[in-house]
Design an enzyme around this catalytic site. Structure first.
Site, PDB file in Angstrom:
ATOM      1  N   ASP A  30       0.862  -1.110   0.001  1.00 12.47           N
ATOM      2  CA  ASP A  30      -0.037   0.040  -0.086  1.00 12.47           C
ATOM      3  C   ASP A  30       0.773   1.176  -0.094  1.00 12.47           C
ATOM      4  OD1 ASP A  30      -3.167   0.432   1.015  1.00 12.47           O
ATOM      5  OD2 ASP A  30      -1.698   2.306   1.254  1.00 12.47           O
ATOM      6  N   ASN A  85     -12.988  -2.637   2.487  1.00 11.92           N
ATOM      7  CA  ASN A  85     -14.001  -1.539   2.507  1.00 11.92           C
ATOM      8  C   ASN A  85     -14.704  -1.780   1.468  1.00 11.92           C
ATOM      9  OD1 ASN A  85     -12.351  -0.240   4.772  1.00 11.92           O
ATOM     10  ND2 ASN A  85     -11.120   0.549   3.452  1.00 11.92           N
ATOM     11  N   GLN A  92     -14.146   3.153   1.202  1.00 17.55           N
ATOM     12  CA  GLN A  92     -13.614   2.728  -0.120  1.00 17.55           C
ATOM     13  C   GLN A  92     -13.228   4.110  -0.911  1.00 17.55           C
ATOM     14  OE1 GLN A  92     -15.682  -0.257  -2.381  1.00 17.55           O
ATOM     15  NE2 GLN A  92     -13.885  -0.460  -3.751  1.00 17.55           N
ATOM     16  N   VAL A  94     -10.704   3.432  -4.004  1.00  9.94           N
ATOM     17  CA  VAL A  94     -10.351   2.802  -5.020  1.00  9.94           C
ATOM     18  C   VAL A  94     -11.359   1.853  -5.326  1.00  9.94           C
ATOM     19  CG1 VAL A  94      -8.868   1.713  -6.499  1.00  9.94           C
ATOM     20  CG2 VAL A  94      -8.087   3.506  -4.453  1.00  9.94           C
ATOM     21  N   HIS A  98     -10.418  -4.833  -3.253  1.00  8.74           N
ATOM     22  CA  HIS A  98      -8.929  -5.196  -2.703  1.00  8.74           C
ATOM     23  C   HIS A  98      -9.221  -5.447  -0.984  1.00  8.74           C
ATOM     24  CE1 HIS A  98      -9.843  -0.635  -2.562  1.00  8.74           C
ATOM     25  NE2 HIS A  98      -9.257  -0.784  -1.489  1.00  8.74           N
TER      26      HIS A  98
HETATM   27  P1  DGP Z   1      -9.603   1.901   0.170  1.00  9.30           P
HETATM   28  O1  DGP Z   1      -9.728   3.254   1.065  1.00  9.30           O
HETATM   29  O2  DGP Z   1     -10.030   0.574   0.998  1.00  9.30           O
HETATM   30  O3  DGP Z   1     -10.100   1.941  -1.224  1.00  9.30           O
HETATM   31  O4  DGP Z   1      -8.245   1.633   0.117  1.00  9.30           O
HETATM   32  C1  DGP Z   1      -7.221   2.377  -0.982  1.00  9.30           C
HETATM   33  C2  DGP Z   1      -5.666   2.025  -0.467  1.00  9.30           C
HETATM   34  O5  DGP Z   1      -5.236   1.952  -1.919  1.00  9.30           O
HETATM   35  C3  DGP Z   1      -5.216   3.053   0.221  1.00  9.30           C
HETATM   36  O6  DGP Z   1      -4.851   2.396   1.390  1.00  9.30           O
HETATM   37  C4  DGP Z   1      -4.149   3.600  -0.643  1.00  9.30           C
HETATM   38  C5  DGP Z   1      -3.841   2.652  -1.666  1.00  9.30           C
HETATM   39  N1  DGP Z   1      -3.467   3.208  -2.988  1.00  9.30           N
HETATM   40  C6  DGP Z   1      -4.081   4.318  -3.437  1.00  9.30           C
HETATM   41  N2  DGP Z   1      -3.384   4.643  -4.857  1.00  9.30           N
HETATM   42  C7  DGP Z   1      -2.347   3.727  -4.818  1.00  9.30           C
HETATM   43  C8  DGP Z   1      -1.241   3.621  -5.570  1.00  9.30           C
HETATM   44  O7  DGP Z   1      -1.127   4.265  -6.746  1.00  9.30           O
HETATM   45  N3  DGP Z   1      -0.283   2.573  -5.360  1.00  9.30           N
HETATM   46  C9  DGP Z   1      -0.412   1.708  -4.191  1.00  9.30           C
HETATM   47  N4  DGP Z   1       0.629   0.989  -3.959  1.00  9.30           N
HETATM   48  N5  DGP Z   1      -1.383   1.924  -3.547  1.00  9.30           N
HETATM   49  C10 DGP Z   1      -2.460   3.095  -3.545  1.00  9.30           C
END
Ligand code: DGP
Length: 112
Positions: A30, A85, A92, A94, A98
């Protein structure tokens, strides 16, 4: 489902620290870790959120948990927390399904 940053990671259009990959799933660290170890397990199939999964995704959903367990072991974690999420109201951000896997510290309950 519209393209998300995670499908761009699957396609290697943007970089990520990928720590596991197979035909169905990908795991990567993350970008904003909430624990010493924090990685995400995603299906390559673009499912926006858990609510959108169907009975035909049963094996895939089980596979994500087995990948989470396997990569957690690979990372040296004995105790760890999984978090999904589902929807904006559950934080959530994204919209590509996940599973968060967090470890390396203790966690309280209930979560915030
Ligand atoms: P959520 O809030 O459950 O949708 O979590 C999305 C997660 O994705 C958040 O903890 C940060 C991570 N994230 C967002 N953009 C990127 C990215 O470009 N690269 C990586 N490695 N993680 C990301």
């Amino acid at each position: 489902m519209s393209d998300t940053i995670f499908s761009r990671i699957i396609d290697r259009e943007i970089p990520a620290d990928i720590i596991y990959e197979d035909e169905q799933a990908l795991a990567f660290r993350d970008i904003s870790p909430q624990a010493p170890v924090h990685f995400l397990v995603i299906p390559k199939k673009p499912i926006a959120k858990l609510s959108d999964a169907t009975p035909e995704d049963q094996a895939l959903l089980g596979h994500l948990l087995l990948v989470a367990r396997e990569v957690a072991a690979q990372e040296g974690l004995e105790d760890f927390r999984l978090n999904v999420n589902n929807g904006a109201g559950a934080s959530q951000t994204v919209f590509h399904l996940h599973v968060h896997v967090l470890g390396g510290r203790s966690f309280s309950w209930p979560p915030g």
